[in-house]
Scaffold this active site. Structure first.
Site, short mmCIF file in Angstrom:
data_model
loop_
_atom_site.label_atom_id
_atom_site.label_comp_id
_atom_site.label_asym_id
_atom_site.label_seq_id
_atom_site.Cartn_x
_atom_site.Cartn_y
_atom_site.Cartn_z
N GLY A 96 40.98 39.77 13.39
CA GLY A 96 40.36 38.46 13.32
C GLY A 96 38.86 38.59 13.15
O GLY A 96 38.24 37.86 12.38
N GLU B 183 33.04 42.86 16.79
CA GLU B 183 31.80 42.50 17.49
C GLU B 183 30.63 43.42 17.19
O GLU B 183 29.82 43.72 18.09
CB GLU B 183 32.06 42.50 19.00
CG GLU B 183 32.39 43.86 19.61
CD GLU B 183 33.86 44.20 19.69
OE1 GLU B 183 34.24 45.09 20.48
OE2 GLU B 183 34.65 43.57 18.97
N GLU C 107 33.79 37.00 19.99
CA GLU C 107 32.94 38.10 19.51
C GLU C 107 31.55 38.04 20.12
O GLU C 107 30.94 39.07 20.41
CB GLU C 107 32.85 38.06 17.99
CG GLU C 107 34.19 38.14 17.27
CD GLU C 107 35.07 39.28 17.75
OE1 GLU C 107 34.55 40.39 17.99
OE2 GLU C 107 36.28 39.07 17.90
#
Length: 1000
Positions: free
Chosen positions: A279, A282, A314
């Site tokens: 998805g 970070e 994130e």
């Protein structure tokens, strides 16, 4: 070549090395030429505590130069393709390595993508857990933090970004590796040194990315942080930067305030990239996201909420994970669980998505519950011996269960203590690495009145999920509200061949005794009815609203170990009763218990409601067993529950009951059908449809399938016909109808509802993109032609307009049975997503072919259009199509990650005939090759996507899985885990089907 770094090897390096600086030069000036490799040069400065021999990680085509402390090394002697061995001396060392690294198409390392919409080339990196070594030489483990200096040479028209701001740029001083466009000479971009960070969160992106910029000012420090949002040129018109920046600023406000630690990374770029395996990731200062979060077509509010949640997840990592990082992947939860919880908290408290915990309760926790019932489940603090195991540990336990348990921790210690402990943790360990004990120590210091160690042992060091049930008696009816029946399902054993395990029994436990029989039995037995079955003891209990509770007892049992494993629970209990036409909380209270059972004195003397809801407000991580009477009330009236979170929790209880065989599948589908047109929360709608489709695909027996899908399709069509114009519900229902219609390929007799669903798919293809689909018609006139399989086909802008006639009764018979047949409706604007879903449904039915697919792809040449076309092409129900798709799949190395998945999706799509049954044996014969010949990401997609749960002989597949596991005891643990979990899913399906009569 050894690519699987072990924990012991990593710890050995940590004991010897301190890394100070990497200077990394990457030359991708040949990115647009199709060259397979690029130049990667690394100079790493580090100190050693002793003289010894060690290795640095690098997966590359070749090493062209290697030097350690002015000593030239022979690459042929020291490099094996994944590691480069070096002698090091005590004190300071300087290692220089030049290599030709591979451009990736698997989403691991430096991924290269050519946009089919315009031919432009894009690059981005993705490393977690250990793929930085695919781009540059490094000690690729999280606890050897260092400062990184990146210099990237790229075509002059490329936008190049990294973790830190660019400090300068200029013409490349190096000779280009390959001929490049003379109109766009190579430029070298120099970036500021990073702060001390781990290798897996370094990042580079390069390509003709476009976007927008903004800034955020820290209200406490006054520091201004530059913001950027970027994506491909073909998607930039859909970027919606204002919404992305709005969420970003709200999150930065929230976290910098709550954590009392200013955002430390200097800038905050967010870039949406293609063919992304995750998805998001970070990377500090340059967060990467899947560009599926850029919405080209209309989506529901659930999609916007999901994007906001990912952005905030994130962002939470900038502190939990980036600033303070786990020492090794055992403590992955120290970042992922915290980010999942904090992202949800910020979503609900800092954005417009104030009910963000609703979707978490129904969808995110369902992921956790499912994972926790597998034989491969593990504690939140897991044992991760190597990086292959780490790759598969990004699962429902680490994310969703961890976040759920943190919600329980907050309830246990109090919110202020939890945040005080977090603030202490950041200040004490910033830019360092930690273990579980470090965080618990900080928490214990600020919450001395709570036994943190015992809590952590019970929740973080054990696997499985607690199951809670409530027994109530009333003055007028002894034990009217009995405990839920004991479970009927036990996951298969993770040992040996993965065969079923029937151990365990007791109140609330998912154990039970006996076997449902056959190779597919997951181990449990018992009544197929259970809670909520038509013959249940309390099925006819009525809610008078005047009965008083005379006694109440709550019981807990672990899903695998029963009463042997007890956990402390801090939760709320609510009584839901009627207020007009709605069900609302009549009273609520908090409750703590840690024993096997406890008297709930707060309920005694209170009026009995319609539903008694344990874990009201969802502070706990537990599967709640509704009592029989509450189950009956839920099936009748769950959509009447006013509070969406309570509604989600009741649906979650029903979901768990049907998965365990306590609630017949058809009764769940009945409740779901009743909710269509009544449920308005986009997140709940999405979660329920996912479970309903799982019921149809896996749990409904073949003899009941046509009845089940006809009932759902009819209910969905009627709800669609009356949905509010332009609403989330209207869009959701339209896509649900198409999803159901594609599955009618398995139906032989048909029905009026099936005919209408097929006609709706045809109607969508008759309406151009951007125009309104203004009515549902039972059939549409069309010119005819003949497809390769001999069926008549539409030529007038639609594939298969006459397909409704395939239902029993044909097009005309649908009209009197459904509101959809006669009621025009407004507000549904056609777009590419709807058209592709409709076309794929008709392809599965055999009423559209390559000509229709090519025409649609020509009108939508985007990357999304390409993937839809690949799926539709492989879904055609012709043997030759399946043969060719299988051949392409077996050349997975030549495909990108997303193209591979798209073809697999089409290959296994529903058909009226078992066209791929012959591939069951081939799948098992190729399993070892799938794993050994591909990267772990591609191998995972092959193993999971092709697992033959689609076979008409499910018990044979279970037997073959068991045999393969028994014969391959030395197979990689990660591969065995994937197979054991898929085997468990299939065994569950076999069991649930075995409990159904023709009436269910």
């Amino acid at each position: 070549m050894t690519t699987n770094l072990t924990r012991d090897e990593a710890q050995s390096r940590t004991q010897v090395l301190d890394v100070s600086t990497y200077t990394v030069d990457i030359d991708v000036s040949n990115a647009e030429t199709g060259a397979p490799t690029y130049l990667s040069r690394t100079v790493v400065e580090f100190t050693a505590r002793t003289e010894c021999r060690t290795f640095i990680d690098l997966i590359a085509d070749s090493v062209t130069f290697a030097e350690i402390n002015d000593e030239i090394l022979d690459p042929a002697e020291v490099f094996d393709g994944a590691r480069l061995g070096v002698p090091i001396r005590t004190g300071k060392n300087i290692l220089t390595i030049e290599a030709q690294a591979y451009y990736s198409t698997s989403g691991e390392g430096l991924h290269r993508f050519t946009d089919p919409a315009d031919g432009k080339v894009y690059l981005y990196t993705q490393y977690e857990p250990t793929d930085a070594r695919r781009v540059f030489a490094n000690f690729d483990q999280p606890d050897l933090k260092a400062e990184f200096i990146f210099n990237v040479t790229a075509p002059g028209h490329f936008q190049v970004l990294s973790n830190r701001p660019e400090t300068s740029r200029g013409p490349s001083q190096e000779k280009s590796q390959e001929p490049v466009d003379s109109d766009s000479p190579a430029i070298t971009h120099h970036f500021a040194p990073t702060l001390r960070q781990s290798s897996y969160i370094t990042c580079i992106t390069a390509g003709p990315y476009e976007g927008a910029t903004d800034e955020w000012t820290d209200p406490t420090t006054g520091e201004t942080i530059a913001l950027g949002a970027w994506t491909r040129a073909s998607l930039v018109d859909h970027l919606d930067a204002s919404d992305i920046f709005s969420i970003t600023k709200a999150g930065l406000d929230f976290f910098s305030s709550e954590f009392d630690y200013p955002y430390p990374w200097g800038k905050y770029d967010q870039i949406f990239v293609p063919e992304y395996n995750l998805g998001a990731m970070e990377n500090p200062g340059l967060v990467t996201f899947t560009d599926s979060l850029i919405f080209r077509d209309k989506v529901t509010d659930a999609n916007y909420e999901s994007r906001a949640n990912v952005i905030l997840h994130e962002m939470a990592h900038m502190w939990f994970g980036d600033l303070v990082t786990m020492k090794w992947w055992d403590d992955l939860w120290l970042k992922e669980s915290f980010a999942d919880y904090m992202g949800g908290l910020a979503l609900a408290e800092a954005t417009r998505f104030t009910d963000g915990w609703v979707t978490f309760a129904l969808r995110r926790k369902a992921w956790a519950y499912t994972q926790d019932l597998y034989p491969t489940t593990h504690p939140i603090v897991a044992d991760i011996p190597d990086v292959e195991a780490a790759k598969l540990n990004f699962d429902g336990i680490t994310y969703a269960k961890g976040a759920s348990v943190l919600k329980q921790l907050v309830a246990f210690v109090g919110r202020e203590a939890f945040f005080a402990g977090s603030r202490l943790y950041f200040k004490r360990f910033d830019f360092r690495n930690t273990e579980l004990a470090d965080f618990l120590e900080c928490l214990a210091e600020v919450a001395p009145d709570r036994d943190i160690a015992t809590w952590a042992s019970a929740w973080l060091g054990t696997s499985g999920v607690s199951e809670l049930s409530l027994e109530l008696t009333t003055g007028s009816s002894e034990a009217v509200r009995s405990k839920a029946s004991t479970g009927t399902y036990v996951s298969g054993s993770a040992s040996g061949s993965g065969s079923g395990n029937a151990s365990g029994s007791g109140s609330g436990n998912a154990g039970g005794t006996g076997s449902a029989g056959g190779a597919g039995s997951p181990g449990g037995a018992g009544s197929a009815g259970g809670a909520g079955s038509p013959g249940g003891a309390a099925a006819s209990a009525k809610r008078s609203g005047r009965e008083n509770i005379t006694s109440a007892k709550i019981t807990q049992a672990d899903s695998a170990r029963g009463a042997e494993l007890l956990r402390p629970h801090t939760l709320e209990i609510a009584t839901l009763g009627r207020s007009g036409r709605k069900l609302v909380p009549l009273d609520t209270f908090s409750f703590d218990f840690s024993t096997e059972s406890a008297e709930v004195e707060q309920l005694v003397g209170r009026t009995l409601g319609d539903i008694t809801l344990v874990n009201y407000a969802d502070h706990d991580y537990a599967r709640v067993r509704l009592d029989q009477a509450s189950t009956e009330a839920a099936i009748r009236s769950v959509s009447r529950i006013a509070d969406p979170l309570s509604r989600a929790l009741v649906w979650s209880a029903l979901d768990n009951a049907v998965r365990d065989g306590l609630l017949p599948v058809q009764r769940y589908l009945t409740a779901y059908a009743r909710s269509l047109g009544k449920e308005s929360h986009a997140g709940i709608m999405a979660g329920l449809s996912q479970t309903a489709l799982t019921c149809l695909d896996q749990w409904v027996s073949e003899r009941n399938f046509e009845t089940a899908i006809s009932g759902l399709l009819g209910a969905a069509l009627d709800a669609l016909a009356t949905a509010r114009a332009g609403s989330d519900a209207q869009l959701h229902l339209a896509n649900l109808v198409l999803a159901l219609t594609s599955r009618t390929a398995r139906c032989f007799e048909g029905s009026a509802a099936i005919a209408m669903g097929r006609s709706f798919a045809s109607q969508i293809l008759a309406v151009p993109v951007g125009e309104e689909i203004d009515r549902l018609t039972p059939g549409a006139p069309a010119e005819q032609r003949t497809t390769p399989n001999g069926t008549s086909q539409s030529e007038a802008g639609t594939a298969g307009a006459e397909s409704a006639d395939a239902g029993s009764g044909g097009a005309g018979s649908a009209a009197p049975d459904h509101a959809a047949a006669s009621m025009p409706f407004k507000g549904l604007i056609n777009d590419h997503a709807l058209r592709w879903n409709a076309l794929t449904a008709l392809v599965c039915l055999g009423w559209a072919d390559h000509t229709d697919i090519a025409r649609e792809n020509q009108s939508d040449p985007s990357s999304s259009g390409r993937l839809h076309a690949e799926t539709a092409s492989a879904a055609m129900p012709l043997p030759i199509v399946k043969i060719r798709a299988w051949e392409v799949i077996n050349e997975a190395a030549a495909l990108s990650n997303d193209v591979l998945s798209a073809i697999i999706s089409g290959f296994v799509a529903p058909t009226s005939m078992p066209l791929i049954e012959n591939y069951v044996d081939e799948y098992f014969s190729l399993l070892a090759t799938f794993w050994s010949d591909n990267s772990i990401e591609i191998a995972r997609r092959l193993v999971l996507g092709l697992y033959p749960r689609w076979s008409i002989d499910e018990e044979r597949v279970v037997e073959k899985t068991d045999a393969w596991l028994a014969e391959h005891g030395d197979a990689p643990a990660a591969l065995r885990r994937l197979l054991i979990e898929r085997r468990d899913d299939l065994a569950r399906a076999i069991y649930l089907k075995s409990t159904q009569s023709s009436r269910h």
